[in-house]
Design a protein around this motif. Sequence first.
Motif, PDB file in Angstrom:
ATOM      1  N   MET A  95      -7.110  31.528  -1.461  1.00 39.53           N
ATOM      2  CA  MET A  95      -6.038  30.690  -0.899  1.00 39.53           C
ATOM      3  C   MET A  95      -5.104  30.221  -2.021  1.00 39.53           C
ATOM      4  SD  MET A  95      -6.323  26.981   1.034  1.00 39.53           S
ATOM      5  CE  MET A  95      -7.566  27.536   2.181  1.00 39.53           C
ATOM      6  N   ASN A  96      -3.799  30.279  -1.755  1.00 40.26           N
ATOM      7  CA  ASN A  96      -2.822  29.771  -2.704  1.00 40.26           C
ATOM      8  C   ASN A  96      -3.099  28.290  -2.954  1.00 40.26           C
ATOM      9  OD1 ASN A  96      -0.488  28.646  -3.902  1.00 40.26           O
ATOM     10  ND2 ASN A  96       0.793  30.246  -3.003  1.00 40.26           N
ATOM     11  N   THR A  97      -3.228  27.930  -4.237  1.00 38.88           N
ATOM     12  CA  THR A  97      -3.594  26.545  -4.582  1.00 38.88           C
ATOM     13  C   THR A  97      -2.612  25.536  -4.004  1.00 38.88           C
ATOM     14  OG1 THR A  97      -4.572  27.346  -6.625  1.00 38.88           O
ATOM     15  CG2 THR A  97      -4.162  24.997  -6.477  1.00 38.88           C
ATOM     16  N   ASN A  98      -1.309  25.873  -4.023  1.00 42.95           N
ATOM     17  CA  ASN A  98      -0.294  24.937  -3.538  1.00 42.95           C
ATOM     18  C   ASN A  98      -0.459  24.617  -2.059  1.00 42.95           C
ATOM     19  OD1 ASN A  98       0.952  24.621  -5.999  1.00 42.95           O
ATOM     20  ND2 ASN A  98       2.384  26.317  -5.681  1.00 42.95           N
ATOM     21  N   THR A  99      -0.906  25.600  -1.265  1.00 42.43           N
ATOM     22  CA  THR A  99      -1.028  25.375   0.177  1.00 42.43           C
ATOM     23  C   THR A  99      -2.187  24.453   0.532  1.00 42.43           C
ATOM     24  OG1 THR A  99      -2.369  27.382   0.440  1.00 42.43           O
ATOM     25  CG2 THR A  99       0.018  27.601   0.749  1.00 42.43           C
ATOM     26  N   GLN A 100      -3.002  24.119  -0.461  1.00 38.98           N
ATOM     27  CA  GLN A 100      -4.083  23.154  -0.210  1.00 38.98           C
ATOM     28  C   GLN A 100      -3.552  21.726  -0.126  1.00 38.98           C
ATOM     29  OE1 GLN A 100      -6.703  23.976  -3.543  1.00 38.98           O
ATOM     30  NE2 GLN A 100      -8.062  25.190  -2.234  1.00 38.98           N
ATOM     31  N   TYR A 101      -2.393  21.495  -0.742  1.00 45.86           N
ATOM     32  CA  TYR A 101      -1.842  20.137  -0.803  1.00 45.86           C
ATOM     33  C   TYR A 101      -1.070  19.807   0.475  1.00 45.86           C
ATOM     34  CZ  TYR A 101      -3.160  19.916  -5.700  1.00 45.86           C
ATOM     35  OH  TYR A 101      -3.876  19.903  -6.862  1.00 45.86           O
ATOM     36  N   ILE A 102      -1.368  18.643   1.026  1.00 43.55           N
ATOM     37  CA  ILE A 102      -0.740  18.251   2.283  1.00 43.55           C
ATOM     38  C   ILE A 102       0.754  17.990   2.123  1.00 43.55           C
ATOM     39  CG2 ILE A 102      -1.063  15.724   2.141  1.00 43.55           C
ATOM     40  CD1 ILE A 102      -2.015  15.868   5.092  1.00 43.55           C
ATOM     41  N   GLY A 103       1.173  17.582   0.916  1.00 43.02           N
ATOM     42  CA  GLY A 103       2.582  17.289   0.670  1.00 43.02           C
ATOM     43  C   GLY A 103       3.486  18.476   0.937  1.00 43.02           C
ATOM     44  N   LEU A 104       3.019  19.680   0.583  1.00 41.85           N
ATOM     45  CA  LEU A 104       3.796  20.901   0.818  1.00 41.85           C
ATOM     46  C   LEU A 104       4.054  21.094   2.310  1.00 41.85           C
ATOM     47  CD1 LEU A 104       4.889  23.723  -0.220  1.00 41.85           C
ATOM     48  CD2 LEU A 104       2.616  24.606   0.334  1.00 41.85           C
ATOM     49  N   TRP A 105       3.011  20.888   3.118  1.00 42.25           N
ATOM     50  CA  TRP A 105       3.126  21.088   4.560  1.00 42.25           C
ATOM     51  C   TRP A 105       3.943  19.984   5.222  1.00 42.25           C
ATOM     52  CZ3 TRP A 105       2.146  25.688   6.187  1.00 42.25           C
ATOM     53  CH2 TRP A 105       1.232  26.496   5.493  1.00 42.25           C
ATOM     54  N   ILE A 106       3.820  18.770   4.728  1.00 45.26           N
ATOM     55  CA  ILE A 106       4.622  17.659   5.263  1.00 45.26           C
ATOM     56  C   ILE A 106       6.107  17.954   5.072  1.00 45.26           C
ATOM     57  CG2 ILE A 106       5.259  15.219   4.951  1.00 45.26           C
ATOM     58  CD1 ILE A 106       2.647  15.358   6.316  1.00 45.26           C
ATOM     59  N   LYS A 107       6.455  18.424   3.876  1.00 44.77           N
ATOM     60  CA  LYS A 107       7.857  18.731   3.568  1.00 44.77           C
ATOM     61  C   LYS A 107       8.392  19.810   4.497  1.00 44.77           C
ATOM     62  CE  LYS A 107      10.931  20.306  -0.117  1.00 44.77           C
ATOM     63  NZ  LYS A 107      11.039  20.787  -1.525  1.00 44.77           N
ATOM     64  N   ARG A 108       7.630  20.898   4.655  1.00 44.26           N
ATOM     65  CA  ARG A 108       8.074  21.993   5.524  1.00 44.26           C
ATOM     66  C   ARG A 108       8.182  21.535   6.978  1.00 44.26           C
ATOM     67  NH1 ARG A 108       4.414  27.171   3.483  1.00 44.26           N
ATOM     68  NH2 ARG A 108       5.386  27.437   1.427  1.00 44.26           N
ATOM     69  N   PHE A 109       7.206  20.739   7.391  1.00 40.07           N
ATOM     70  CA  PHE A 109       7.165  20.267   8.782  1.00 40.07           C
ATOM     71  C   PHE A 109       8.376  19.404   9.099  1.00 40.07           C
ATOM     72  CE2 PHE A 109       5.610  17.010  11.890  1.00 40.07           C
ATOM     73  CZ  PHE A 109       5.384  17.857  12.959  1.00 40.07           C
ATOM     74  N   LEU A 110       8.679  18.437   8.231  1.00 43.47           N
ATOM     75  CA  LEU A 110       9.765  17.492   8.482  1.00 43.47           C
ATOM     76  C   LEU A 110      11.146  18.098   8.242  1.00 43.47           C
ATOM     77  CD1 LEU A 110       8.318  14.202   6.911  1.00 43.47           C
ATOM     78  CD2 LEU A 110       8.358  14.841   9.327  1.00 43.47           C
ATOM     79  N   GLN A 111      11.275  18.894   7.181  1.00 41.73           N
ATOM     80  CA  GLN A 111      12.597  19.365   6.784  1.00 41.73           C
ATOM     81  C   GLN A 111      12.980  20.727   7.359  1.00 41.73           C
ATOM     82  OE1 GLN A 111      12.958  19.140   2.499  1.00 41.73           O
ATOM     83  NE2 GLN A 111      12.766  16.917   2.481  1.00 41.73           N
ATOM     84  N   GLU A 112      11.994  21.526   7.737  1.00 38.61           N
ATOM     85  CA  GLU A 112      12.298  22.856   8.262  1.00 38.61           C
ATOM     86  C   GLU A 112      11.953  22.975   9.752  1.00 38.61           C
ATOM     87  OE1 GLU A 112      10.337  25.774   5.830  1.00 38.61           O
ATOM     88  OE2 GLU A 112      11.025  24.848   3.962  1.00 38.61           O
ATOM     89  N   TYR A 113      10.694  22.703  10.090  1.00 40.81           N
ATOM     90  CA  TYR A 113      10.217  22.933  11.453  1.00 40.81           C
ATOM     91  C   TYR A 113      10.916  22.041  12.477  1.00 40.81           C
ATOM     92  CZ  TYR A 113       6.987  23.219  15.414  1.00 40.81           C
ATOM     93  OH  TYR A 113       6.436  23.369  16.674  1.00 40.81           O
ATOM     94  N   LEU A 114      10.923  20.714  12.244  1.00 40.12           N
ATOM     95  CA  LEU A 114      11.492  19.787  13.219  1.00 40.12           C
ATOM     96  C   LEU A 114      12.995  19.976  13.395  1.00 40.12           C
ATOM     97  CD1 LEU A 114       9.699  16.398  12.420  1.00 40.12           C
ATOM     98  CD2 LEU A 114       9.017  18.182  14.035  1.00 40.12           C
ATOM     99  N   ILE A 115      13.684  20.323  12.279  1.00 41.54           N
ATOM    100  CA  ILE A 115      15.141  20.420  12.307  1.00 41.54           C
ATOM    101  C   ILE A 115      15.615  21.809  12.730  1.00 41.54           C
ATOM    102  CG2 ILE A 115      17.250  20.231  10.922  1.00 41.54           C
ATOM    103  CD1 ILE A 115      15.725  18.205   9.162  1.00 41.54           C
TER     104      ILE A 115
END
Length: 282
Positions: free
Chosen positions: A1-21
Amino acid sequence: MNTNTQYIGLWIKRFLQEYLISIRNLSKNTQLSYRDTFRLLLPFTAMKNKKTIDKLLVEDLTPSIIQSFLLTLESKRNCSLSTRNQRLSAIHAFAKYVGINNPEYVEWCRLIQIIPLKKTKRTLITYLEKEEMDAILDAPDKLTIQGKRDYTLLLFLYNTGARADEVAQLTIADLSVSHSSKKSLATVLIKGKGGKSRRCPLWQQVVNEIKPLVQGREAFEHVFLNRLKQPLTRFGIHAMVKRYAKKAATKQPTIQEKKVSPHMIRHTTATHLLLSGVDINT
């Protein structure tokens, strides 16, 4: 697994800034509601894991921590069940987003998805009788500038059934009233939830009141301004409606039994249209 994808901050950013918008195209208010959920949840999760927020992993957000967070909302922040369920819905949506985009977290997603919403009593939103609505429309002092504006706003709410937020963002460019006549019906473009718009006909009485309000002003300006010439907010509109409902109740006591709000006026518009024989689909 990519180490960065373990961090919740990465997913929060994508969720709020990309997915919702970009993908969901949710309204600004919904985006802010989702954001506020994580503004509360992340510090809580960090405290429970004894970590700083930037070091939190996806799997640090466990079902037990989420349940504890929800309990805290109710017991310490005195949030209603409706607010509690709103926060949980945002967490459910986030977990689903992570699970779809990273198969390693499908089981984590499943465990969070099964955290149940609490059952709430559905509030029955009533409507105003014609004489009650007339009493509220009569409440502003039409001899003053502010009273004239407030009367126009109340009449506009009743005519269009618009939400407070929709009225707050209404601009002069959204109005088609300058050449209104019997042959050319005056209308307004109302921008609703999720970027959806609808065009609504305006009564001649509303046109007569709204024309002086916007005369000589730029098309980009908001229609309804406060005393400081700033756009009225939806909170200001809510407060104004409640203020005149309270005043109207002195002449029409039945109003006291109802929690009058812009949303109730919206229901009143729909109900009065139905009672006058307008098709329910309209």
